[in-house]
Design a protein around this motif. Structure first.
Motif, PDB file in Angstrom:
ATOM      1  N   HIS A  53      -2.447   0.432   9.969  1.00 32.45           N
ATOM      2  CA  HIS A  53      -1.348   0.080  10.340  1.00 32.45           C
ATOM      3  C   HIS A  53      -0.651   0.811  11.274  1.00 32.45           C
ATOM      4  CE1 HIS A  53      -2.071  -1.981   6.633  1.00 32.45           C
ATOM      5  NE2 HIS A  53      -0.862  -3.052   6.947  1.00 32.45           N
ATOM      6  N   ASP A  89       0.745  -4.808  11.669  1.00 35.92           N
ATOM      7  CA  ASP A  89      -0.103  -5.282  11.218  1.00 35.92           C
ATOM      8  C   ASP A  89      -0.593  -6.537  11.872  1.00 35.92           C
ATOM      9  OD1 ASP A  89      -2.184  -6.171   9.622  1.00 35.92           O
ATOM     10  OD2 ASP A  89      -0.924  -5.871   7.702  1.00 35.92           O
ATOM     11  N   HIS A 110       3.147  -9.223   3.005  1.00 34.72           N
ATOM     12  CA  HIS A 110       2.054  -8.827   1.920  1.00 34.72           C
ATOM     13  C   HIS A 110       2.449  -7.503   1.580  1.00 34.72           C
ATOM     14  CE1 HIS A 110       0.372  -7.738   5.644  1.00 34.72           C
ATOM     15  NE2 HIS A 110      -0.424  -6.640   5.038  1.00 34.72           N
ATOM     16  N   HIS A 155       1.974  -3.760   0.472  1.00 34.87           N
ATOM     17  CA  HIS A 155       1.849  -2.471   1.194  1.00 34.87           C
ATOM     18  C   HIS A 155       1.863  -1.176   0.211  1.00 34.87           C
ATOM     19  CE1 HIS A 155       2.421  -4.808   4.841  1.00 34.87           C
ATOM     20  NE2 HIS A 155       1.220  -4.101   5.406  1.00 34.87           N
TER      21      HIS A 155
HETATM   22 ZN   LIG Z   1      -0.614  -4.802   6.017  1.00 32.52          ZN
END
Ligand SMILES: [Zn+2]
Ligand SMILES: [Zn+2]
Length: 149
Positions: free
Chosen positions: A39, A87, A94, A96
């Motif tokens: 990321h 991302d 989602h 992390h």
């Molecule tokens: Zn991610």
């Protein structure tokens, strides 16, 4: 992790549909974002692009990032003290896992997330649109007392 090659093709298709220009710099940036390894921040993307395209400016990077954000093709993550990270591999909410020392950010697979979202919606009557689930700690490298990146 989504297949980076497929993500790259998806993003290119969306940009083309919107009539956006695909300069070599922009393509190089999309290639980095379709992987989004660890990321990256805008600065990290900039450093990578500049190696091949010395004339690229940080402003250009930000411009493309905000364009992709508007089209929901990149997810922007904000953490106190770390600045924004991006991302483009999974441009939807989602979970992390974040290393508080070196700043690495990972996407562990968590299939129960959809179920969890459903439970939240059922219990509250809300229509859930997005969520943030973050786990903080030390990555294996930093646990070894290692060299910070
Ligand atoms: Zn991610
Ligand atoms: Zn670490």
């Amino acid at each position: 992790m989504a297949d980076p090659q497929k993500r790259l093709e998806q993003i290119i298709r969306v940009l083309k549909d919107k009539g956006c220009r695909l300069t070599p710099q922009r393509l190089a940036m999309l290639r980095i974002l379709s992987k989004s390894e660890g990321h990256p921040s805008a600065e990290q993307i900039y450093e990578q692009i500049r190696a091949d395209y010395p004339t690229t400016s940080l402003a250009t990077i930000y411009k493309t990032l905000s364009l992709l954000k508007d089209m929901d093709e990149v997810l922007e993550l904000n953490f106190a003290g770390m600045g924004s990270r991006y991302d483009g591999n999974k441009p939807y909410p989602h979970p992390h896992v974040i290393c508080t020392k070196c700043g690495q950010i990972l996407d562990p697979e968590f299939p129960a997330m959809a179920e969890l979202t459903q439970v939240m919606a059922q219990q509250t009557g809300y229509e859930i649109t997005h969520h943030q689930l973050n786990f903080f700690g030390l990555c294996p490298k930093c646990q070894k007392g290692g060299q910070s990146v």
